[in-house]
Design a protein around this motif. Structure first.
Motif, short mmCIF file in Angstrom:
data_model
loop_
_atom_site.label_atom_id
_atom_site.label_comp_id
_atom_site.label_asym_id
_atom_site.label_seq_id
_atom_site.Cartn_x
_atom_site.Cartn_y
_atom_site.Cartn_z
N VAL A 195 0.81 -1.21 0.00
CA VAL A 195 0.00 0.00 0.00
C VAL A 195 0.86 1.27 0.00
O VAL A 195 0.42 2.33 -0.47
CB VAL A 195 -0.97 -0.01 1.20
CG1 VAL A 195 -0.22 0.18 2.52
CG2 VAL A 195 -2.05 1.04 1.03
N ASP A 196 2.09 1.18 0.45
CA ASP A 196 2.97 2.35 0.51
C ASP A 196 3.81 2.52 -0.75
O ASP A 196 4.50 3.55 -0.89
CB ASP A 196 3.91 2.24 1.72
CG ASP A 196 3.15 2.23 3.04
OD1 ASP A 196 2.17 2.98 3.15
OD2 ASP A 196 3.53 1.46 3.94
N ALA A 228 -2.78 4.68 -2.15
CA ALA A 228 -3.45 5.01 -0.89
C ALA A 228 -4.22 6.33 -1.00
O ALA A 228 -5.29 6.49 -0.40
CB ALA A 228 -2.44 5.10 0.25
N HIS A 263 -0.12 -8.17 -4.54
CA HIS A 263 0.21 -6.87 -3.95
C HIS A 263 -0.97 -5.91 -4.01
O HIS A 263 -1.20 -5.15 -3.06
CB HIS A 263 1.43 -6.27 -4.66
CG HIS A 263 2.70 -6.98 -4.34
ND1 HIS A 263 3.08 -8.14 -4.94
CD2 HIS A 263 3.68 -6.68 -3.43
CE1 HIS A 263 4.24 -8.54 -4.45
NE2 HIS A 263 4.63 -7.67 -3.53
N ALA A 267 -2.86 -4.28 -0.81
CA ALA A 267 -3.06 -2.85 -0.65
C ALA A 267 -4.53 -2.52 -0.38
O ALA A 267 -4.86 -1.69 0.46
CB ALA A 267 -2.57 -2.12 -1.89
#
Length: 272
Positions: A195-196, A228, A263, A267
């Protein structure tokens, strides 16, 4: 400026269709939500213009008309620089620029400025006819390429047309000529950190007929936002998740989405 400025993931999963809609001419290039990229774009053009530009000598009139049209649309003065007109035009907007001309053998990319390409490069595109350009696209030849050629043939002077593509990537680098697989980066990225590091990449394409030369100017605007931020709104997140998961096998292969599955899902989970 509200981010993300465009949300094409609300319109369904990726489809390999023309999907053009006419918009008001004043919305063609302004506002430019990614104008913050211009200083870096200009720095790259200063450092290595040949990496980003190709143009046939006979495309010079269409390049000159492009420069005039872009300057008029943005209300900016012409850059006073000794360089090809397509580069000068590209310094005024965040968009990349492609000139398509029909010289009797079909619509051909006669001049290109690509500083942030997605899924194609100068080498793939320069001097190529429309059908060759769409060979890698599922259903691109003859179906999609034939439809686009008809659109180009019939496009009215003064009309502005718009369409979108969208995908995800790791990090915020705009130079992404083949939808870079990034397999090693994905392997090194723990799911909990996805998520980053994931970004939403939206490609806004606009098409304009150049009245004097009859060329079609194809503008490609890239908008990058951390996933995000892009999916902070629950309605946006739900639409993205629904249409990401509904992508066809062809879309998964062409957009290299299969490798991102774990991934992206991590997220999305982190954002709920």
């Amino acid at each position: 400026m509200i981010r993300p400025p465009y949300k094409p993931f609300h319109d369904g999963p990726p489809r390999f269709q023309v999907a053009l809609r006419q918009i008001e001419p004043e919305r063609w290039l302004s506002p430019d939500p990614d104008a913050h990229w211009l200083p870096e774009k200009n720095r790259r053009l200063d450092a290595d213009p040949e990496r980003y530009y190709r143009g046939l000598p006979e495309a010079a009139p269409a390049e000159a008309e492009t420069l005039r049209r872009v300057a008029e649309a943005t209300g900016q003065p012409l850059p006073d620089r000794d360089e090809p007109d397509l580069i000068r035009a590209g310094r005024l907007v965040s968009d990349d620029l492609v000139v398509m001309e029909n010289r009797g053998s079909g619509w051909t990319a006669t001049a290109l400025l690509l500083t942030q390409p997605t899924f194609f490069s100068l080498e793939d595109s320069f001097g190529k006819e429309l059908f060759a350009l769409h060979t890698p696209v599922p259903g691109g030849v003859p179906g999609l390429a034939s439809k686009i050629a008809k659109v180009f043939d019939r496009m009215p002077a003064g009309g502005v047309f718009e369409r979108f593509n969208w995908t995800v990537q790791i990090g915020s680098e705009r130079w992404w000529p083949h939808g870079s697989a990034m397999r090693e980066q994905l392997k090194a990225l723990p799911l909990r950190d996805a998520v980053d590091h994931l970004y939403l990449r939206v490609e806004r394409q606009t098409l304009v007929r150049l009245e004097e030369t009859g060329a079609v100017l194809f503008c490609i605007r890239i908008c990058l936002d951390p996933i995000a931020t892009a999916l902070a709104d629950p309605e946006d997140r739900d639409a993205f998740a629904r249409n990401w998961r509904a992508a066809s096998d062809d879309a998964l292969a062409y957009k290299r989405w299969g490798q991102f599955g774990g991934h992206v899902e991590a997220a999305l989970k982190a954002l709920t």
